[in-house]
Scaffold this motif. Sequence first.
Motif, PDB file in Angstrom:
ATOM      1  N   LEU A  53      24.596  23.593  -4.668  1.00  0.00           N
ATOM      2  CA  LEU A  53      25.561  22.992  -5.597  1.00  0.00           C
ATOM      3  C   LEU A  53      24.872  22.549  -6.880  1.00  0.00           C
ATOM      4  N   GLY A  54      23.690  21.969  -6.736  1.00  0.00           N
ATOM      5  CA  GLY A  54      22.961  21.539  -7.931  1.00  0.00           C
ATOM      6  C   GLY A  54      22.453  22.704  -8.747  1.00  0.00           C
ATOM      7  N   GLU A  55      21.918  23.722  -8.058  1.00  0.00           N
ATOM      8  CA  GLU A  55      21.312  24.851  -8.755  1.00  0.00           C
ATOM      9  C   GLU A  55      22.338  25.752  -9.419  1.00  0.00           C
ATOM     10  N   LEU A  56      23.436  26.034  -8.738  1.00  0.00           N
ATOM     11  CA  LEU A  56      24.399  27.012  -9.230  1.00  0.00           C
ATOM     12  C   LEU A  56      25.549  26.403 -10.026  1.00  0.00           C
ATOM     13  N   ALA A  57      25.965  25.199  -9.631  1.00  0.00           N
ATOM     14  CA  ALA A  57      27.128  24.600 -10.290  1.00  0.00           C
ATOM     15  C   ALA A  57      26.777  23.365 -11.104  1.00  0.00           C
ATOM     16  N   GLY A  58      25.526  22.897 -11.014  1.00  0.00           N
ATOM     17  CA  GLY A  58      25.156  21.682 -11.734  1.00  0.00           C
ATOM     18  C   GLY A  58      25.830  20.443 -11.189  1.00  0.00           C
ATOM     19  N   VAL A  59      26.280  20.509  -9.928  1.00  0.00           N
ATOM     20  CA  VAL A  59      26.975  19.392  -9.301  1.00  0.00           C
ATOM     21  C   VAL A  59      25.992  18.635  -8.415  1.00  0.00           C
ATOM     22  N   ARG A  60      25.889  17.340  -8.635  1.00  0.00           N
ATOM     23  CA  ARG A  60      24.932  16.527  -7.892  1.00  0.00           C
ATOM     24  C   ARG A  60      25.638  15.744  -6.794  1.00  0.00           C
ATOM     25  N   VAL A  61      25.456  16.209  -5.563  1.00  0.00           N
ATOM     26  CA  VAL A  61      25.939  15.473  -4.398  1.00  0.00           C
ATOM     27  C   VAL A  61      24.778  15.387  -3.420  1.00  0.00           C
ATOM     28  N   ASN A  62      24.798  14.369  -2.565  1.00  0.00           N
ATOM     29  CA  ASN A  62      23.700  14.266  -1.611  1.00  0.00           C
ATOM     30  C   ASN A  62      24.044  15.011  -0.322  1.00  0.00           C
ATOM     31  N   THR A  63      23.033  15.210   0.513  1.00  0.00           N
ATOM     32  CA  THR A  63      23.205  15.992   1.733  1.00  0.00           C
ATOM     33  C   THR A  63      24.251  15.386   2.651  1.00  0.00           C
ATOM     34  N   LYS A  64      24.266  14.057   2.747  1.00  0.00           N
ATOM     35  CA  LYS A  64      25.228  13.405   3.631  1.00  0.00           C
ATOM     36  C   LYS A  64      26.658  13.636   3.143  1.00  0.00           C
ATOM     37  N   GLN A  65      26.853  13.677   1.818  1.00  0.00           N
ATOM     38  CA  GLN A  65      28.186  13.970   1.290  1.00  0.00           C
ATOM     39  C   GLN A  65      28.637  15.371   1.683  1.00  0.00           C
ATOM     40  N   VAL A  66      27.719  16.340   1.611  1.00  0.00           N
ATOM     41  CA  VAL A  66      28.063  17.704   2.011  1.00  0.00           C
ATOM     42  C   VAL A  66      28.504  17.718   3.470  1.00  0.00           C
ATOM     43  N   GLU A  67      27.763  17.026   4.306  1.00  0.00           N
ATOM     44  CA  GLU A  67      28.106  16.976   5.732  1.00  0.00           C
ATOM     45  C   GLU A  67      29.480  16.347   5.955  1.00  0.00           C
ATOM     46  N   ARG A  68      29.714  15.190   5.332  1.00  0.00           N
ATOM     47  CA  ARG A  68      30.981  14.490   5.543  1.00  0.00           C
ATOM     48  C   ARG A  68      32.163  15.313   5.046  1.00  0.00           C
ATOM     49  N   VAL A  69      32.035  15.882   3.862  1.00  0.00           N
ATOM     50  CA  VAL A  69      33.144  16.645   3.281  1.00  0.00           C
ATOM     51  C   VAL A  69      33.413  17.913   4.084  1.00  0.00           C
ATOM     52  N   ALA A  70      32.343  18.644   4.443  1.00  0.00           N
ATOM     53  CA  ALA A  70      32.517  19.890   5.192  1.00  0.00           C
ATOM     54  C   ALA A  70      33.157  19.621   6.554  1.00  0.00           C
ATOM     55  N   GLU A  71      32.706  18.574   7.226  1.00  0.00           N
ATOM     56  CA  GLU A  71      33.269  18.274   8.540  1.00  0.00           C
ATOM     57  C   GLU A  71      34.705  17.770   8.432  1.00  0.00           C
ATOM     58  N   ALA A  72      34.996  17.017   7.384  1.00  0.00           N
ATOM     59  CA  ALA A  72      36.377  16.551   7.196  1.00  0.00           C
ATOM     60  C   ALA A  72      37.312  17.726   6.917  1.00  0.00           C
ATOM     61  N   LEU A  73      36.885  18.648   6.068  1.00  0.00           N
ATOM     62  CA  LEU A  73      37.708  19.830   5.790  1.00  0.00           C
ATOM     63  C   LEU A  73      37.862  20.688   7.042  1.00  0.00           C
ATOM     64  N   GLY A  74      36.763  20.829   7.796  1.00  0.00           N
ATOM     65  CA  GLY A  74      36.827  21.602   9.029  1.00  0.00           C
ATOM     66  C   GLY A  74      37.823  21.012  10.013  1.00  0.00           C
ATOM     67  N   ALA A  75      37.860  19.669  10.109  1.00  0.00           N
ATOM     68  CA  ALA A  75      38.822  19.018  11.000  1.00  0.00           C
ATOM     69  C   ALA A  75      40.248  19.278  10.522  1.00  0.00           C
ATOM     70  N   GLU A  76      40.465  19.274   9.197  1.00  0.00           N
ATOM     71  CA  GLU A  76      41.793  19.586   8.663  1.00  0.00           C
ATOM     72  C   GLU A  76      42.178  21.027   8.993  1.00  0.00           C
ATOM     73  N   ILE A  77      41.209  21.945   8.873  1.00  0.00           N
ATOM     74  CA  ILE A  77      41.482  23.359   9.165  1.00  0.00           C
ATOM     75  C   ILE A  77      41.799  23.540  10.640  1.00  0.00           C
ATOM     76  N   ALA A  78      41.059  22.832  11.520  1.00  0.00           N
ATOM     77  CA  ALA A  78      41.316  22.937  12.959  1.00  0.00           C
ATOM     78  C   ALA A  78      42.735  22.499  13.288  1.00  0.00           C
ATOM     79  N   ALA A  79      43.186  21.430  12.639  1.00  0.00           N
ATOM     80  CA  ALA A  79      44.558  20.962  12.864  1.00  0.00           C
ATOM     81  C   ALA A  79      45.561  21.952  12.272  1.00  0.00           C
ATOM     82  N   ASP A  80      45.258  22.484  11.083  1.00  0.00           N
ATOM     83  CA  ASP A  80      46.153  23.449  10.430  1.00  0.00           C
ATOM     84  C   ASP A  80      46.258  24.733  11.244  1.00  0.00           C
TER      85      ASP A  80
END
Length: 445
Positions: free
Chosen positions: A136-163
């Motif tokens: 994200l930092g290298e390609l998009a210039g977006v600065r997020v930390n590793t824990k944010q990636v984990e939380r967001v990805a898992e939250a979206l995955g849980a939404e997809i599982a329900a969907d």
Amino acid sequence: MAEIKAEVEALIGPGTAEGVDFEAIETAARRQALGIACRALAQRLNADESDHVGPQLACGCGAAARYVGRHAKTITTALGEMTLSRAYYHCAGCQSGFFPRDRALGIVGASLSPAVTRMTGLVGAMVSFEEGQALLGELAGVRVNTKQVERVAEALGAEIAADEQRHVHPVIDSDIPPTLYLGMDGTGVPIRRQELVGRAGKQADGSAKTREVKLCTVWSAEGRAADGTPMRDEGSVTYSAAIESAAQRDVDEQPSAFAARVEREAKRRGFERAARQAVLGDGAPWIWNMADAYFPDAVQIVDRFHVKQHLSDVGKAIYGPTSELAMQWGRQRHDELDDGRLDALLQALRTHTATHDEARKCVDYVERNRDRMRYPEFRAQGLCTSTGVVEAGCKVAIGTRLKRAGMHWTVRGANAIIALRCCKLSGRFEDFWERRSVWVRAEVA
């Protein structure tokens, strides 16, 4: 434009463009352009105070929330860090507050914008959380930390599982290929020790290090290779998987969790409406039990290469793992299998059942699945006889993301990433994201 032009002029200098650091200029100009866009968007949003609709606003609890003032919030966007001013309402009835603009923009309780949330979820699906943070930092210039990636990805995955459970929209008949294949398999993923207490496994002490992910794959193979072998159609493969049970008793009124998943995927793809249906597996009884119960009209086929592997293993057990005789014996059994000479194959195996347990087990395996090994007949009908697509799914959808060195998952986290990854690899993420946007707008309304 003037600011960007001035930045470029400063980077290049008064001379010619020969010998300039083009990459540095690209990066700096991009950063400058994004920064300008970020400021312009923030100014536009902050100038609009229409989210203040009066001294009171209806709260979800039914009471009236009171306007308190405007509060600032800084979020990470695809353009950079952005600070927004929003009207805040507080409800004395339920002792909670809300920001109407956060609802409208889809950033309630979030520090990332919708675009960054989407990007973060996608990198979390495809690579490790740490690698995703770097990308994200290298390609998009977006600065997020590793824990944010984990939380967001898992939250979206849980939404997809329900969907995935809610949204089972079948394809129209005209989009269903003449033949559809459905494969099932299982593969273990490493799970944290505290979630394996008391579970039996394959370790020397009888304990477990993994939990099994069960995978359902559907595909078509209307194309043909030069020798007539069916070829998987590009873009036809879809996956659905989770760590869940396929066990089911005759007295159970509801299907097992995995059986329900397979039914949903089959309905989504129009499997039972295909003119010809085939279920492929490695010979595990649970696969055929499920096929009998839910797809009685489907042809059942044991993966030919699994059978050949069993036969080769018997040859090695008899003659030694590196023996030329073992290889020769195995090739003879393979030829018998391909030619449909199962009586000869079984006779060769029975010769060794008294002295080698591997031969006895293989006899049982072949006899139990004999009707599913009619390979000359299947070839004549133009049917696939290999579960290569399913095995590839276990590796591509599960293994390459969840079975890397040092990874140990919670069941909840693994299932979230599996759902996210299957959704992406099956070409369904964009549809999910559109539905998600509708949910957000509906909640605002």
